[in-house]
Design a protein around this motif. Structure first.
Motif, PDB file in Angstrom:
ATOM      1  N   ILE A   1       6.185 -60.196  -5.130  1.00  0.00           N
ATOM      2  CA  ILE A   1       5.629 -58.874  -4.851  1.00  0.00           C
ATOM      3  C   ILE A   1       5.955 -57.905  -5.994  1.00  0.00           C
ATOM      4  O   ILE A   1       5.186 -56.975  -6.279  1.00  0.00           O
TER       5      ILE A   1
ATOM      6  N   LYS B   1       6.870 -51.527  -4.967  1.00  0.00           N
ATOM      7  CA  LYS B   1       6.809 -52.711  -4.105  1.00  0.00           C
ATOM      8  C   LYS B   1       6.462 -52.317  -2.671  1.00  0.00           C
ATOM      9  O   LYS B   1       5.762 -53.048  -1.968  1.00  0.00           O
ATOM     10  N   SER B   2       6.942 -51.160  -2.242  1.00  0.00           N
ATOM     11  CA  SER B   2       6.644 -50.715  -0.878  1.00  0.00           C
ATOM     12  C   SER B   2       5.151 -50.424  -0.713  1.00  0.00           C
ATOM     13  O   SER B   2       4.576 -50.661   0.362  1.00  0.00           O
TER      14      SER B   2
ATOM     15  N   SER C   1       3.456 -53.721  -0.297  1.00  0.00           N
ATOM     16  CA  SER C   1       3.766 -54.235   1.042  1.00  0.00           C
ATOM     17  C   SER C   1       2.924 -53.563   2.112  1.00  0.00           C
ATOM     18  O   SER C   1       2.393 -54.225   3.016  1.00  0.00           O
TER      19      SER C   1
ATOM     20  N   ASN D   1       0.023 -55.349   4.507  1.00  0.00           N
ATOM     21  CA  ASN D   1       0.139 -55.326   5.967  1.00  0.00           C
ATOM     22  C   ASN D   1      -0.907 -54.452   6.643  1.00  0.00           C
ATOM     23  O   ASN D   1      -0.842 -54.214   7.847  1.00  0.00           O
TER      24      ASN D   1
END
Length: 345
Positions: free
Chosen positions: A5, A16-17, A20, A24
């Motif tokens: 990631i 990275k968040s 993510s 999702n």
């Protein structure tokens, strides 16, 4: 080396968040530009996080996507009605996307399907992303092409017998006494309905003992006003046609505009047949003779085929097939000669 990631985040220039959240399906906090950039990097790096892979295999959303090439064409309203009614009756929801004939936009929609975890898709392809279509088929993703064939690919397709539709139109013009029949079409560019309608036009002329005159075949760019100018130039020429076969319903309006600007009348000065029945065809003056495609049925069959693929316990045994539906001719007053009625053969 396995892609992480962090690799995706670095190349997309985001945290990275952020990656993510997008993976999702939490899209609200990011702009469309950021989402599309991340999705593109995920595809380029072929990033497949284990959790996402498991989710894609185990989660069924009961949502299918549909990508159309041009939502402005009234033809698609009836197709969509058929798709939506079938989806509703079988417990599925529909998400609609518009590529506007742009390859990059179509590719972005494809990329978003993985993230949104749609169960399958129906697409009217631009035919400019062959590698992406091949990847879908290779990965076993449920996929149905509608209206357009993807040549040299084994893919489920629902379309119409466009050769027959064109022959119905041209045969009717010939039966109405027309001798010089022009055809207007947008650039074929591998698009099967355009290729097949030209083929049907040529076949009908040959079968009636008429020569194919290249000066009567007009391929015109799909830009507003181009058809109007082309029609005017043709009809002002030294040897104008006595009939026009318009191969697209949006095009037909511009053909009529070009005729009107020259103070000519339909069918007195020139006969006209259009392709695709619309709600306004019968209200024109004179009412328009058209080739009608079973658009609603097309949409329903495509949706049912896709849902069968999604729900099949062994989809690999469901060999891809091409369903070619039959068009028919609605005869009105725009050709002279015989008036009123429907022709199937």
């Amino acid at each position: 080396m396995r892609v992480t990631i962090a690799d995706v985040a670095k190349k997309a220039n985001v945290s990275k968040s952020t990656v993510s959240r997008i993976i999702n399906g939490n899209l609200e906090q990011n702009t469309e530009e950021t989402i599309n950039r991340v999705l593109k990097v995920i595809e380029e790096l072929d990033y497949k996080p284990n959790a996402l892979a498991r989710s894609l295999k185990l989660t069924k959303t009961n949502i299918i996507g549909m990508i159309l090439s041009n939502l402005q064409n009234p033809f698609w309203a009836n197709v969509l009605e058929g798709v939506e009614d079938t989806c509703q009756s079988l417990g599925y929801n529909l998400m609609i996307f518009n590529s506007n004939e742009k390859a990059e936009l179509e590719a972005e929609h494809f990329r978003s399907f993985d993230i949104r975890q749609l169960d399958g898709m129906i697409v009217n392809p631009t035919l400019k992303n062959i590698e992406l279509y091949q990847k879908l088929v290779k990965n076993g993703f449920p996929f149905v092409s509608i209206n357009r064939r993807i040549y040299d690919m084994d893919v489920n397709t629902v379309t119409v017998n466009n050769v027959k539709g064109a022959k119905l139109a041209v045969n009717h013009l010939i039966a109405s006494g027309r001798k010089r029949i022009a055809i207007f079409l947008y650039p074929p560019e591998g698009i099967s309905p355009r290729i097949e309608r030209l083929e049907g036009y040529q076949e009908a002329l040959k079968e009636n003992g008429m020569k194919i005159d290249s000066s009567l075949i007009h391929i015109v760019r799909e830009q507003k006003g181009e058809i109007v100018s082309a029609v005017q130039n043709l009809l002002k020429g030294p040897n104008p046609p006595d009939a026009i076969f318009s191969t697209n319903n949006v095009m037909t309006l511009e053909v009529l505009e070009g005729i009107k600007k020259l103070n000519l009348t339909v069918p007195g000065d020139i006969a006209l047949v259009g392709y695709d029945e619309t709600i306004w065809s019968k209200h024109l003056n004179p009412p328009l003779t058209t080739v009608k495609q079973p658009a609603y049925v097309m949409g329903g069959i495509a949706a049912k085929k896709l849902i069968d693929l999604i729900e099949s316990k062994d989809p690999e045994k469901m060999r891809p097939e091409v369903v070619a539906l039959e068009p028919f001719l609605i005869i009105r007053d725009s050709c002279g000669g015989k008036k009123g009625g429907i022709v199937f053969d």
